[in-house]
Design an enzyme around this catalytic site. Structure first.
Site, short mmCIF file in Angstrom:
data_model
loop_
_atom_site.label_atom_id
_atom_site.label_comp_id
_atom_site.label_asym_id
_atom_site.label_seq_id
_atom_site.Cartn_x
_atom_site.Cartn_y
_atom_site.Cartn_z
N ARG A 36 -63.36 41.14 -72.17
CA ARG A 36 -62.88 42.10 -71.18
C ARG A 36 -61.64 42.82 -71.71
O ARG A 36 -61.02 42.38 -72.67
CB ARG A 36 -62.57 41.40 -69.86
CG ARG A 36 -61.46 40.39 -69.95
CD ARG A 36 -61.38 39.50 -68.72
NE ARG A 36 -60.76 40.20 -67.59
CZ ARG A 36 -60.04 39.60 -66.63
NH1 ARG A 36 -59.85 38.29 -66.68
NH2 ARG A 36 -59.52 40.27 -65.64
N HIS A 51 -55.76 49.76 -62.14
CA HIS A 51 -56.93 49.70 -61.26
C HIS A 51 -56.91 48.41 -60.45
O HIS A 51 -57.08 48.41 -59.22
CB HIS A 51 -58.22 49.78 -62.08
CG HIS A 51 -59.45 49.25 -61.39
ND1 HIS A 51 -60.07 49.92 -60.36
CD2 HIS A 51 -60.16 48.11 -61.55
CE1 HIS A 51 -61.11 49.21 -59.94
NE2 HIS A 51 -61.18 48.10 -60.64
N SER A 111 -43.80 43.72 -47.80
CA SER A 111 -44.66 44.25 -46.76
C SER A 111 -45.64 43.19 -46.26
O SER A 111 -45.80 42.99 -45.06
CB SER A 111 -45.42 45.46 -47.30
OG SER A 111 -46.49 45.78 -46.47
N SER A 112 -46.26 42.47 -47.21
CA SER A 112 -47.24 41.45 -46.80
C SER A 112 -46.57 40.31 -46.04
O SER A 112 -47.14 39.79 -45.08
CB SER A 112 -47.94 40.84 -48.01
OG SER A 112 -48.49 41.81 -48.78
N THR A 114 -67.17 26.33 -48.52
CA THR A 114 -67.75 27.66 -48.62
C THR A 114 -69.23 27.61 -48.30
O THR A 114 -69.77 28.48 -47.62
CB THR A 114 -67.53 28.24 -50.03
OG1 THR A 114 -66.19 27.99 -50.41
CG2 THR A 114 -67.79 29.73 -50.07
N ASP A 149 -49.74 44.27 -27.50
CA ASP A 149 -49.39 44.83 -28.80
C ASP A 149 -49.11 43.67 -29.74
O ASP A 149 -49.28 42.51 -29.37
CB ASP A 149 -48.15 45.75 -28.69
CG ASP A 149 -48.12 46.79 -29.81
OD1 ASP A 149 -48.26 46.38 -30.99
OD2 ASP A 149 -47.99 47.99 -29.53
N TRP A 178 -53.48 42.95 -64.92
CA TRP A 178 -52.77 42.85 -63.64
C TRP A 178 -52.01 41.54 -63.52
O TRP A 178 -51.12 41.40 -62.69
CB TRP A 178 -53.73 43.02 -62.47
CG TRP A 178 -54.51 41.80 -62.10
CD1 TRP A 178 -55.59 41.30 -62.77
CD2 TRP A 178 -54.29 40.91 -60.99
NE1 TRP A 178 -56.05 40.17 -62.15
CE2 TRP A 178 -55.28 39.91 -61.05
CE3 TRP A 178 -53.37 40.89 -59.95
CZ2 TRP A 178 -55.36 38.88 -60.12
CZ3 TRP A 178 -53.46 39.84 -59.01
CH2 TRP A 178 -54.44 38.86 -59.12
N GLU A 208 -54.14 33.85 -53.46
CA GLU A 208 -54.29 35.29 -53.26
C GLU A 208 -55.76 35.71 -53.17
O GLU A 208 -56.12 36.52 -52.32
CB GLU A 208 -53.60 36.05 -54.41
CG GLU A 208 -53.92 37.54 -54.48
CD GLU A 208 -53.35 38.36 -53.34
OE1 GLU A 208 -52.46 37.85 -52.64
OE2 GLU A 208 -53.80 39.50 -53.15
N HIS A 221 -57.39 26.42 -63.03
CA HIS A 221 -58.72 26.74 -63.54
C HIS A 221 -58.78 28.17 -64.10
O HIS A 221 -59.75 28.54 -64.71
CB HIS A 221 -59.82 26.48 -62.51
CG HIS A 221 -59.81 27.41 -61.33
ND1 HIS A 221 -60.22 27.01 -60.08
CD2 HIS A 221 -59.45 28.70 -61.20
CE1 HIS A 221 -60.10 28.02 -59.25
NE2 HIS A 221 -59.64 29.06 -59.91
N HIS A 222 -57.71 28.95 -63.87
CA HIS A 222 -57.65 30.28 -64.49
C HIS A 222 -57.12 30.19 -65.91
O HIS A 222 -57.04 31.20 -66.60
CB HIS A 222 -56.72 31.18 -63.68
CG HIS A 222 -57.24 31.48 -62.31
ND1 HIS A 222 -58.05 32.55 -62.05
CD2 HIS A 222 -57.09 30.83 -61.14
CE1 HIS A 222 -58.36 32.56 -60.76
NE2 HIS A 222 -57.79 31.52 -60.18
N LYS A 258 -69.83 27.55 -44.65
CA LYS A 258 -69.75 28.86 -44.03
C LYS A 258 -71.04 29.66 -44.25
O LYS A 258 -71.60 30.24 -43.31
CB LYS A 258 -68.56 29.66 -44.58
CG LYS A 258 -67.24 28.95 -44.33
CD LYS A 258 -66.08 29.88 -44.47
CE LYS A 258 -65.96 30.76 -43.28
NZ LYS A 258 -64.82 30.51 -42.42
N HIS A 311 -54.32 32.10 -57.10
CA HIS A 311 -55.55 31.59 -56.52
C HIS A 311 -55.56 31.68 -55.00
O HIS A 311 -56.52 32.19 -54.43
CB HIS A 311 -55.96 30.22 -57.03
CG HIS A 311 -57.42 30.05 -56.80
ND1 HIS A 311 -58.36 30.65 -57.59
CD2 HIS A 311 -58.10 29.49 -55.78
CE1 HIS A 311 -59.56 30.45 -57.08
NE2 HIS A 311 -59.43 29.74 -55.99
N SER A 352 -68.33 36.84 -39.62
CA SER A 352 -68.55 35.99 -38.45
C SER A 352 -68.52 36.77 -37.14
O SER A 352 -68.94 36.27 -36.11
CB SER A 352 -67.49 34.88 -38.40
OG SER A 352 -67.52 34.14 -39.59
N TYR A 404 -58.14 34.04 -52.02
CA TYR A 404 -58.64 33.65 -50.69
C TYR A 404 -58.02 34.50 -49.59
O TYR A 404 -58.61 34.71 -48.54
CB TYR A 404 -58.43 32.15 -50.44
CG TYR A 404 -59.27 31.34 -51.39
CD1 TYR A 404 -60.57 31.74 -51.66
CD2 TYR A 404 -58.80 30.21 -52.03
CE1 TYR A 404 -61.36 31.05 -52.55
CE2 TYR A 404 -59.59 29.52 -52.92
CZ TYR A 404 -60.87 29.94 -53.18
OH TYR A 404 -61.65 29.25 -54.06
#
Lengths: 207, 519
Positions: B444, B71, B163-164, B322, B100, B136, B249, B296-297, B325, B247, B262, B251
């Site tokens: 979890r 998932h 791809s990315s 943040t 283009d 994951w 990722e 921090h993870h 924003k 991390h 915006s 963002y």
């Protein structure tokens, strides 16, 4: 005013440079591995213990202080050995060279080679826990049914943080041969019914 | 490109397989994401169905673990990232006045790597031993020991990464080289800015993930010992490499959403974006900080105190840009002539729920407190508030906002509002109780739980199903808008600013063949 051909060639050039960045970052990912090892060594992270020579270990013994050292050991699930410390815990003075023994017995019907990986807890005290002699410095090979008493000679140096009163030295013993480990259930998750990853209860010993 | 532009193009399947047109490829990305959204959503509903009651009733634990893992992989790599890349393809050339994307053939390839990648990932569920089931994050030693499903997953991640990377190279080249004369950097729409920064993040960290999973692959099959303690490696190393990617990722998932907010908020507040310059700097600061907060993870792996403090303070620092924003969006709305069409509802709700997720993120950043929250449902609630509440709500808002531009038809506003409210009620019902479950200690990724957690879990499951079925309505609205609906004018929204609104709806197949004048 730039022409279309100009834009096209500058697009190509930029794309090539960006691709080089991507390849470099792939390399950086790999470079993190030796960097991590260096950091662990430099700062004594992750419970990795130091190793020193006999003469370097010689230092004044601080009899005013005692530190409790606990010993544990675990034969991981791929290694059908009995493995345990002969002494569960002892009190030492910083600077004093001490020797303890671990016992390993091969319970399988074939010769097996294992490698012990040490870890010290709390991790922060690992740099002050130095080993002069250890069975983990080399691989150990045991014939079927053979048992061996294996020494660890260590010294806790005087630089150990004053707040640390207990240090735990732990070993995980691994089978060095992947196929053999698999045979004894080291890769328990494999293909099929047995989803639980568990050590052999009879063989896991220690504290 | 130098030849004459014409509107005819190959029809049928060939058009989509061989297209190099940014609008076609944008559509492909968005449709792919929509399909994967339902795949990943179905997996989420399997998880929630199992958690409706304590004990085991719907699926066996091993399958449950595969569901939580796949998932997440599907939603991150198959939905949010491709959907934002689709938006980038559709919108960036139209927003900067380019004909283009810079590298149209590469663009085609970037997209067509995705379906095989998704296929590999889904196949992994059906091979002996099942799919990846260790989360994951693919942490070893579990990911080294598990069955061949992991190899499928690793190769899938390789393709997704490729791809990315190609997509982001294209986006950077487009933004740097293809802007219409007069479109200076500080005149670019915020969405273009956030994507430029996101593309650099992707370029920097996707290769690191590729490296991490390659190390896993060689550890599994080729005798290396990067993560194998027996061979002198260390499983914790993987966590560092993974989160060095991971991390930035998150963002990558949220910055384009900030860009969407915006764009939408000024349109419906009928005021220009407040603090445009500070928005740009804040986005860049967030991107920079994302590289120095990864640990921090993993506060609980046994880092030294100095490390915990460094990562804690660095993480808290992210709240500053943040906050800039969020306050800018609020200031944009302040005394605006606001109306609440569906895109605006999504944008306002997105800012609100994302801020809630940011607040729990701040709680999680506190190292000593994190030891309690780590690996509980509190974390699950936190990242769903940020990623669903931020990124996915932004995507839905973006879909409603630009769908009339893309299709030339107005969507059904009444159904849109229904879909919004059902999604919001379902979402909060599903995830708000999970904060309390986590604080009370429910871990979890476990298919069973203690009896006292039953009630909150039942609310959560009901909410998840409401949210899930609301997406069928989304599908209906999208299909209906593509097929029929009131004709939309060039400037769909009266308050909308930007070059894309100067084009007809739908825009011509080749737009801005002649660069527009920028005021």
């Amino acid at each position: 005013m730039t022409t279309k051909a100009d834009i096209k060639s500058s697009n190509r050039r930029l794309a090539r440079n960006l691709l080089i960045v991507a390849v470099a970052m792939f390399g950086f990912g790999y470079a993190l591995s030796p960097m991590y090892d260096l950091m662990c060594k430099a700062f004594g992270l992750n419970g990795k213990t130091g190793r020193i020579e006999e003469q370097a270990a010689a230092q004044p013994v601080d009899t005013s202080r005692t530190v409790t050292v606990e010993f544990t050991g675990l034969a991981t699930s791929g290694l059908p050995w009995e493995f345990k410390p002969l002494v569960k815990k002892m009190e030492v003075h910083p600077g004093e060279t001490t020797e303890v023994k671990y016992l390993a017995r091969n319970l399988a019907q074939e010769e097996i080679t294992g490698q012990a990986i040490p870890s010290v807890s709390p991790g922060i005290s690992a740099t002050h826990f130095n080993k002069i002699e250890c069975f983990c410095f080399t691989q150990q090979t045991l014939r079927p049914g053979e048992s061996r008493e294996m020494p660890v000679r260590f010294v806790v140096d005087a630089g150990l943080d004053k707040d640390v009163h207990t240090i735990t030295l732990s070993y995980s013993f691994f089978n060095t041969d992947k196929l053999s480990a698999k045979k004894y259930g080291g890769e328990a998750l494999g293909q099929g019914e047995n989803h639980a990853h568990r050590a052999h209860p009879a063989m896991a010993s220690g504290s | 490109m130098a030849t004459a532009h014409h509107d005819e193009h190959p029809s049928g399947l060939g058009r989509w397989l061989m297209t190099t047109n940014h609008k076609d490829i944008g559509t492909l990305y968005l449709l792919f994401a929509l399909v994967m959204f339902f795949v990943g959503g179905a997996m989420a509903l399997v998880i929630r169905a199992e958690l409706f009651q304590p004990g085991l009733q719907v699926v066996d634990p091993h399958f449950f673990n595969q569901m939580t893992t796949v998932h997440a992989l599907v939603m991150v790599f198959g939905v949010v990232m491709p959907a934002f890349t689709g938006l980038a393809n559709w919108l960036i050339p139209m927003m900067i006045g380019a004909p283009d994307m810079a590298l149209p053939r590469l663009n085609n390839w970037s997209f067509w790597l995705l379906p095989p990648a998704a296929t590999l990932l889904i196949i992994s569920l059906f091979v002996p031993g099942g799919g990846p089931a260790g989360g994951w994050t693919l942490y070893p030693p579990l990911s080294v020991q598990t069955g061949m499903g992991m190899d499928f997953t690793i190769l899938s991640v390789h393709l997704l990464g490729m791809s990315s990377i190609l997509g982001s190279i294209n986006i950077i080249a487009t933004i740097l080289n293809m802007r219409a004369p007069g479109m200076t950097f500080m005149k670019m729409p915020m969405f273009v800015w956030t994507w430029l920064i996101t593309a650099y993040l992707l370029l920097a960290v996707m290769p690191v993930l590729a490296g991490a999973v390659t190390m896993l692959l060689t550890d599994r099959h080729f005798g290396t010992h990067f993560f194998d303690a027996a061979g002198g490696g260390d499983p914790v190393l993987f966590q560092h490499v993974f989160w060095f990617f991971g991390h930035p990722e998150v963002y990558i998932l949220i910055l384009p959403a900030f860009g969407v907010f915006s764009q939408i908020i000024p349109t419906f507040a009928r005021k220009p974006l407040f603090g445009y310059d500070t928005m740009v700097y804040a986005t860049a600061s967030i991107a920079f900080l994302s590289f120095i907060v990864w640990a921090h993870h993993m506060y609980t792996v046994g880092m030294p105190l100095a490390g915990e403090l460094f990562f804690m303070y660095a993480t808290m620092l992210i709240a500053v840009p943040t906050g800039v924003k969020v306050f800018n969006w609020i200031a944009t709305m302040w005394r605006g002539s606001m109306t609440f069409e569906t895109p605006m509802l999504y944008a306002v709700a997105g800012v609100f729920t994302f801020t809630m997720g940011g607040l729990t993120g701040l709680m999680l950043s506190i190292a000593p407190a994190d030891f309690q929250y780590h690996d509980t449902y509190f974390v699950v609630a936190h990242f769903h508030y940020t990623i669903f509440g931020g990124s996915v709500l932004a995507l839905m808002g973006a879909a409603y906002y630009w769908l009339p531009k893309w299709t030339g038809h107005m969507y059904n506003e009444r159904l849109g509002k229904w879909q919004f409210w059902l999604t919001m009620i379902g979402f909060h019902l599903a995830f708000f109780p999970q904060h309390f479950l986590g604080l009370a200690g429910m871990p979890r990724r476990i298919p069973d739980y203690a009896l006292q957690f039953t009630e909150f879990n039942q609310w959560s499951t009901v909410g998840a199903f409401v949210m899930g079925f609301a997406q069928l309505l989304l599908l209906y609205i999208v299909v209906q808008t593509i097929r029929s609906g009131r004709k939309a004018g060039a400037k769909v929204w009266e308050g909308a600013e930007g070059l894309e609104w100067t084009l007809s709806s739908p825009p011509p197949y080749h737009s801005f063949a002649v660069a527009p004048d920028i005021k």
